[in-house]
Design an enzyme around this catalytic site. Structure first.
Site, PDB file in Angstrom:
ATOM      1  N   ARG A  99       0.857  -1.193   0.000  1.00 54.18           N
ATOM      2  CA  ARG A  99       0.000   0.000   0.000  1.00 54.18           C
ATOM      3  C   ARG A  99       0.888   1.236   0.000  1.00 54.18           C
ATOM      4  O   ARG A  99       1.733   1.400   0.880  1.00 54.18           O
ATOM      5  CB  ARG A  99      -0.907  -0.017   1.229  1.00 54.18           C
ATOM      6  CG  ARG A  99      -1.665   1.273   1.415  1.00 54.18           C
ATOM      7  CD  ARG A  99      -2.658   1.206   2.578  1.00 54.18           C
ATOM      8  NE  ARG A  99      -3.214   2.530   2.778  1.00 54.18           N
ATOM      9  CZ  ARG A  99      -3.014   3.276   3.863  1.00 54.18           C
ATOM     10  NH1 ARG A  99      -2.304   2.817   4.881  1.00 54.18           N
ATOM     11  NH2 ARG A  99      -3.529   4.479   3.940  1.00 54.18           N
ATOM     12  N   HIS A 105      -2.935  11.015   0.971  1.00 58.15           N
ATOM     13  CA  HIS A 105      -2.458  10.650   2.313  1.00 58.15           C
ATOM     14  C   HIS A 105      -1.786  11.886   2.934  1.00 58.15           C
ATOM     15  O   HIS A 105      -0.567  12.041   2.887  1.00 58.15           O
ATOM     16  CB  HIS A 105      -1.476   9.471   2.205  1.00 58.15           C
ATOM     17  CG  HIS A 105      -1.134   8.808   3.513  1.00 58.15           C
ATOM     18  ND1 HIS A 105      -1.234   7.450   3.713  1.00 58.15           N
ATOM     19  CD2 HIS A 105      -0.674   9.304   4.679  1.00 58.15           C
ATOM     20  CE1 HIS A 105      -0.841   7.154   4.947  1.00 58.15           C
ATOM     21  NE2 HIS A 105      -0.489   8.257   5.552  1.00 58.15           N
ATOM     22  N   GLU A 164      -7.253   8.287   6.540  1.00 59.44           N
ATOM     23  CA  GLU A 164      -7.566   8.840   7.860  1.00 59.44           C
ATOM     24  C   GLU A 164      -8.076  10.282   7.888  1.00 59.44           C
ATOM     25  O   GLU A 164      -7.516  11.129   8.607  1.00 59.44           O
ATOM     26  CB  GLU A 164      -6.327   8.771   8.757  1.00 59.44           C
ATOM     27  CG  GLU A 164      -5.836   7.389   9.055  1.00 59.44           C
ATOM     28  CD  GLU A 164      -4.701   7.358  10.079  1.00 59.44           C
ATOM     29  OE1 GLU A 164      -4.101   8.421  10.344  1.00 59.44           O
ATOM     30  OE2 GLU A 164      -4.427   6.283  10.623  1.00 59.44           O
ATOM     31  N   ASN A 179      -6.826   1.680   9.935  1.00 60.04           N
ATOM     32  CA  ASN A 179      -5.483   1.730  10.505  1.00 60.04           C
ATOM     33  C   ASN A 179      -5.653   1.547  11.996  1.00 60.04           C
ATOM     34  O   ASN A 179      -6.242   2.400  12.662  1.00 60.04           O
ATOM     35  CB  ASN A 179      -4.825   3.093  10.230  1.00 60.04           C
ATOM     36  CG  ASN A 179      -4.538   3.282   8.750  1.00 60.04           C
ATOM     37  OD1 ASN A 179      -4.588   2.335   7.970  1.00 60.04           O
ATOM     38  ND2 ASN A 179      -4.227   4.510   8.370  1.00 60.04           N
ATOM     39  N   TYR A 228      -3.985   0.761  15.735  1.00 62.68           N
ATOM     40  CA  TYR A 228      -2.788   0.677  16.574  1.00 62.68           C
ATOM     41  C   TYR A 228      -3.106   0.475  18.048  1.00 62.68           C
ATOM     42  O   TYR A 228      -2.407  -0.254  18.730  1.00 62.68           O
ATOM     43  CB  TYR A 228      -1.968   1.983  16.465  1.00 62.68           C
ATOM     44  CG  TYR A 228      -1.363   2.217  15.107  1.00 62.68           C
ATOM     45  CD1 TYR A 228      -2.107   2.769  14.068  1.00 62.68           C
ATOM     46  CD2 TYR A 228      -0.043   1.868  14.845  1.00 62.68           C
ATOM     47  CE1 TYR A 228      -1.557   2.981  12.815  1.00 62.68           C
ATOM     48  CE2 TYR A 228       0.522   2.074  13.592  1.00 62.68           C
ATOM     49  CZ  TYR A 228      -0.241   2.626  12.581  1.00 62.68           C
ATOM     50  OH  TYR A 228       0.306   2.823  11.340  1.00 62.68           O
ATOM     51  N   GLU A 246      -3.204  -0.588   8.117  1.00 59.63           N
ATOM     52  CA  GLU A 246      -1.981  -0.282   8.875  1.00 59.63           C
ATOM     53  C   GLU A 246      -2.086  -0.903  10.244  1.00 59.63           C
ATOM     54  O   GLU A 246      -3.150  -0.885  10.866  1.00 59.63           O
ATOM     55  CB  GLU A 246      -1.799   1.229   9.104  1.00 59.63           C
ATOM     56  CG  GLU A 246      -1.366   2.015   7.914  1.00 59.63           C
ATOM     57  CD  GLU A 246      -1.177   3.505   8.231  1.00 59.63           C
ATOM     58  OE1 GLU A 246      -0.813   3.857   9.376  1.00 59.63           O
ATOM     59  OE2 GLU A 246      -1.403   4.309   7.317  1.00 59.63           O
TER      60      GLU A 246
END
Ligand code: NOJ
Length: 533
Positions: free
Chosen positions: A107, A152, A198, A338, A340, A412
């Protein structure tokens, strides 16, 4: 008997000394590639500004990050992306790294000003098109599926100067113009498009906290020279959502049938746990989920913002016209996440909170990674990120329930170590990153076993890179990048990922024989040829 016991205890002690991280993860599920469905995409992620460099070369125009990062004091150590990882010139070497890992997907994002140096106010830059053509062709030749993010974080400075970037509705058409050039130029080979990365995080960073360009905020969120943290974020978000939806409409009308690709968006996904075991903090969890994840995805699936947002933001939340609802609703073929971290939520309606969190734009929820000084999970380099693997299973299940199990991708997931240790050797022996990925992958596999339709997992990141306002101080890469020579050196985690992808065990105690240059994971070639999701 007694002697053998002592010998066993002694050997165990030596083992724990040598492999402390294995000791930590002994009770982890031993996750394997074969626990994931056939055709699952395993990849790595990057973005243009963070890796490419060549910021003024071959006709590229200046973007907002080029300008912002050159203002002293904006970025840690006054770093910038001028050179970054020089991926613009080293992309072939980076593709070799991907082959070495055995990934079947990659990506990356397209630099808007490499294609359109002045946005729609100038010509298309043929050398920019040529660069991405070469990148895409080489990836495909090596059996690696490109997943392309159109936007992005970086936007042409020209559009900032002319009308203030995403605060202006004019940006919607600019984005569609850029997206159309991408579809036309690359869509014959790109089967997986991501319109934007995002928007929900970007809006927070750029218009609530004022940390990212255009650095807009107002007290109590921060002291910026311009901006209004209560009012601007929903406006910028609305423009991004409409820009996305119009680009998807165009793709569906003019390209999708012919090119046979799919199109989605990537959101910053967070999961939350109540700070205290009480009803108010539990309700705060659902508000926090609405004000982060659902703020982006509800309109794109259902055609409107979450009810909680309407309730608390009132007239500050823009309205979609009936015509807009027609193309905003259902404007996703897949959901990109994404993921985390998880954080705690504390209710700010019934009790006092630190100033800022007790406002409508935050949904009256204070989010924190600590309870009574104890972190929710292992600490990371980013003080708002913690290692909470269960969160992966929970966020995927939440999205599955909320959006009727539409296809999902984990676009991600990654780890940067807390910064006290900058020793190269320690950075290369990144057992903490190995443990991170193992545990998050195990949680993802559980969610999939429970029926979640997840189609891929991308490690952030292939190589250490420019981590926005943290500059090069945060290292997320599977490959260490020497900032002086830009040499890429595999970390233990690269060796682990390779072994995992080869469907070996996740045991990384015997990886010395693996080198960066050993290619040839044949499973992947055939997987990569499977149809788009
Ligand atoms: C999400 C962003 O998409 C990416 O640009 C960033 O580097 C990583 N998270 C790590 O913070």
């Amino acid at each position: 008997m007694q002697a053998r016991r002592i010998q066993f205890l002694f050997l165990s002690f030596l083992f724990l000394l040598k492999y402390p991280s294995r000791a930590r993860s002994l009770d982890d599920e031993d996750v394997k590639r074969s626990h994931f469905p056939d055709g699952f995409f395993f990849g790595t992620s990057t973005s243009s500004y963070q890796v490419e460099g060549a910021y003024m070369e071959d006709g590229k125009g200046l973007n907002n990050w080029d300008v912002f990062s050159h203002i002293p004091g904006n970025i840690k150590n006054n770093d910038n992306g001028d050179i970054a990882d020089n991926h613009y010139y080293r992309f072939l070497e980076d593709i070799e790294l991907m082959c070495s890992l055995g990934t079947n997907a990659y990506r990356f994002s397209i630099s808007w000003t490499r294609i359109l140096p002045r946005g729609k106010f100038g010509q298309v830059n043929p050398r920019g098109i040529m660069f991405y053509n070469k990148l895409i062709d080489n990836l495909l030749e090596r059996g690696i599926k490109p997943f392309v993010t159109i936007h992005h974080h970086d936007i042409p400075q020209e559009l900032v100067d002319r009308y203030g970037g995403w605060l202006s509705p004019l940006m919607q058409e600019d984005f569609v113009y850029f997206a159309e050039i991408c579809f036309k130029s690359f869509g014959d080979r790109i089967k997986n498009w991501i319109t934007m990365n995002e928007p929900n995080l970007l809006v927070d960073m750029s218009y609530i906290r004022g940390w990212y360009p255009p650095a807009h905020c107002s007290p109590p969120f921060g002291n910026c020279s311009a901006g209004n943290s209560d009012i601007e974020p929903p406006i910028a978000m609305h423009n991004m959502i409409l820009g996305h939806a119009k680009a998807v409409k165009l793709y569906r009308e003019l390209f999708q049938l012919k090119q046979g690709g799919s199109i989605g968006i990537v959101g910053f996904a967070e999961y939350f746990e109540p700070l205290r075991d009480n009803e108010f903090d539990r309700q705060a969890v659902s508000r926090a989920l609405a004000f982060t994840n659902a703020w982006l995805f509800d309109p794109l699936v259902y055609g409107d913002y979450p009810a909680e947002m309407r309730l608390y933001l009132g007239s500050a939340l823009p309205i979609f016209s009936p015509e807009e609802i027609n193309y905003v609703k259902g404007s996703l073929d897949f959901i990109g996440m994404n993921f985390y971290t998880s954080l705690y939520t504390k209710d700010c309606i019934h009790s006092a909170c630190i100033s800022g969190w007790d406002r409508p734009i935050r949904g009256f929820v204070y989010t924190t990674g600590e309870r009574d000084g104890e972190p929710i999970g292992g600490r990371c380099g980013n003080p708002r990120f913690f290692v909470v693997p269960e969160g992966m299973e929970k966020i995927v299940s939440y999205m599955k329930e909320r959006y009727s199990n539409m296809p999902m991708l984990v676009t991600e997931n990654g780890f940067s170590p807390p910064q006290q240790n900058d020793q190269v050797q320690a950075l290369l022996q990144d057992t903490n990153r190995v443990d991170f990925h193992k545990s998050y992958l195990a949680a993802l596999a559980r969610a999939i076993r429970n029926g979640a339709d997840v189609r891929g997992y991308f490690v952030w990141s292939l190589i250490d890179n420019f981590e926005w306002i943290d500059g090069y101080s945060q290292r997320f890469g599977l490959y260490y990048v020497d900032r002086r020579t830009l040499e890429r050196v595999p970390k233990l985690s690269a060796k682990w990922y390779k072994k995992f992808l080869a469907n070996g065990t996740t045991d990384h105690s015997n990886e010395e024989d693996l080198t960066t240059r050993s290619f040839g994971n044949t499973i992947l070639g055939s997987e990569a040829s499977k149809a788009a999701i």
